[in-house]
Enzyme design. Structure first.
Site: not given
Ligand code: GLN
Length: 552
Positions: A14, A16, A18, A151, A189, A355, A382, A386, A406, A508, A510
């Site tokens: 794995s 490589l 792909k 699999e 090889k 996160g 995100c 916060q 949270e 997000h 990114e």
């Molecule tokens: N934990 C946070 C929420 O659920 C942020 C989620 C995240 O950073 N993607 O709102």
């Protein structure tokens, strides 16, 4: 012209690359004017990677339609400049889920439901769905896992049948393999490749093209040997050496003639490829004028793939700003108010990552505070945004116990909370705000300056929001809510106008950055960090030919 299907399998080991080979081939075909998409078939039993731990799986890539998918889809979007969707990622879990659902509905009319034909038929229908949409000239299908895995077998069998069903001339099988170098023998090889192709052939799939990953160039003798023993033409043995950057791989593949072989075999009519933009980008990435360091604060930093799209978005933004962005990975668990100064030594920008859960939050808050007070460019994404809001509510607004529910359900000041309408959806089984949402951008703000537009769309993946009942306190104290969701009046972007560059986003960004369209906020964050590095003597100029010299 009927849609052509290119199946890409992997052998020997794995990792490589792909996904990068598929994305590179896709880029070369797009550069010839073809309409291309890529689908990833994942052989695991999870229905999607949404619930998987980032250590397990890396980043969960979210598409416009809100699908939680494999991170390879990120490569496909970044390389091809296309949008993918749920249809681009199919797992064994989903296939079985669909088959079992149909079985319960009586769709199989009392038949015994089996791997062959029912599972293999279901796989084929998922593959054909993209082709039959009429939107694509070529669908590339990346089959996850390694040939020989138990699999993977139903997928290989489905491909064998599909080639038969749609006609061999409409399909192509590419096998990615490893040609290892044995230092003691001083030789490359070919035996692992021979075995891998043999295993594939035993399942009824003869590869048309072999892409051979190797740390050393394949000479004529090796190529002939591979061709002869694996039953492919000499020109169909494609060498794939380590590249300076993943973005160089399309150019290396073009040099090896991969795209030419593909279009010849599939009898595709195409224009001459136009890769000018791409070549310019690769040059900018591999040959920057200088270097800066940006801290990425998160709790999964030991596993860089957890932040794949952020890393790539920083590379794109670096290229625009003619600088290399080196990431200083900072484990939020270990960061404190006491050590943050030392940890951020040499750092010209601070990015606090997304996160879930309470671990590492105090470290993230320390990072925000340090960047805010020391005028270091800050980008919160995100959960990072916060944290920026919580820190501001505590240290500037004076709500010492301000928190997200949270992490603390009983806080008096739930500045980040689940909104009432979201709670109602939750009771009905919905969970996160996922996928693309509109964001209205306020004129005269940093966000507006970056986007140059008052309405943008970005992708989300979160449950919690800035609390609309308490947000007055933030604005009273000078935080600007520079981006708002027009439908639900939710805060999407916050910033501090007195700070050189302090921006937090609930979405997000990114996930939308591509080589041809680098994400504007990332571009401006790197620009601000570059400026900071120059004004604080942290900037490291590079000799223009540095990377080229290192590469030789
Ligand atoms: N934990 C946070 C929420 O659920 C942020 C989620 C995240 O950073 N993607 O709102």
């Amino acid at each position: 012209m009927s849609t052509k299907y290119i199946f890409v399998t992997g052998g020997v080991t794995s990792s490589l690359g792909k996904g990068i080979i598929c994305a590179s081939l896709g880029r070369l075909l797009v550069a010839r004017g073809l309409k291309v998409t890529i689908q990833k078939l994942d052989p695991y039993i999870n229905v999607d990677p949404g619930t998987m731990n980032p250590y397990e799986h890396g980043e969960v890539y979210v598409t416009d339609d809100g699908a939680e998918t494999d991170l390879d889809l990120g490569h496909y979007e970044r390389f091809l400049d296309i949008k993918t969707s749920q249809s681009n990622n199919v797992t064994t879990g989903r296939i079985y889920y669909d088959v079992i659902t149909k079985e319960r509905q009586g769709a199989y009319l009392g038949k015994t439901v089996q791997v062959i034909p029912h599972i293999t038929d279901e796989i084929q229908s998922h593959v054909l769905k993209l082709g039959q949409s009429g939107d694509y000239d070529v669908v590339i299908i990346e089959i996850g896992g390694t040939v020989g895995d138990i699999e993977s077998l139903p997928y290989i069998e489905a491909v064998r049948q599909l080639r038969y069903n749609v006609g061999r001339h409409n399909t192509l099988s590419i096998h990615l393999t490893l040609v290892p170098y044995l230092a003691a023998a001083g030789e490359l090889k070919t035996k692992p490749t021979q075995h891998s192709v043999k295993t594939l052939s035993e399942s009824g799939l003869q590869p048309d093209i072999l892409v051979c990953r190797s740390e050393h160039p394949l000479d004529e003798t090796i190529r002939r040997k591979v061709a002869q023993f694996c039953n492919v033409e000499l020109e169909d043995v494609i060498e794939s050496l380590d590249a300076r950057s993943i973005y160089e791989v399309p150019l290396l593949m073009q040099k090896e003639g991969l795209d030419k072989r593909v279009i010849k075999k599939l009898k595709l009519k195409t224009e001459e490829p136009n890769l000018d933009n791409w070549i310019g980008f690769v040059e900018a990435v591999c040959n920057p004028s200088g270097q800066i360091e940006i801290a990425l604060v998160g709790k999964y930093v030991e596993h860089h793939d957890s932040y794949k799209s952020i890393v790539e978005a920083l590379i794109h933004a670096g290229a625009v700003n003619d600088c290399e962005v080196n990431i200083k990975w900072i484990q939020s668990d270990n960061l404190t108010r006491e050590n943050v100064k030392d940890e951020f030594k040499g750092v010209s920008g601070v990015l606090v990552a997304p996160g879930f859960g309470g671990r590492g939050i105090s470290g993230k808050l320390a990072a925000v505070e340090y960047a805010r007070l020391n005028n270091i460019p800050f980008f919160g994404i995100c959960l990072g945004m916060q944290c920026a809001v919580i820190e501001f509510a505590r240290d500037v607004c004076g709500w010492e116990d301000a928190n997200s529910t949270e992490f603390d359900e009983d806080t008096e000041h739930p500045i980040i909370d689940i909104m009432q309408d979201q709670k109602n959806i939750e009771n009905m089984g919905g969970t996160m705000r996922l996928g693309k949402y509109k964001c209205k951008v306020k004129a005269g703000t940093k966000a507006y300056e970056a986007y140059g537009s008052d309405l943008v769309e970005e992708r989300h993946r979160h449950r919690y929001e800035v609390n609309n009942n308490l947000r007055y306190k933030l604005t009273e104290n000078g935080m600007v809510l520079s981006g708002m969701n027009p439908e639900r009046d939710l805060v999407e972007i916050v910033e501090l106008p007195k700070h050189p560059w302090f921006v937090g986003v609930q979405f997000h960004p990114e996930l939308r950055s591509t080589v041809n369209n680098p994400q504007p906020l990332f571009v401006d964050f790197v620009k601000a960090s570059l400026k900071h590095s120059k004004s604080t003597d942290l900037y490291k100029p590079l000799k223009k030919d540095k990377v080229a010299a290192e590469g030789s």
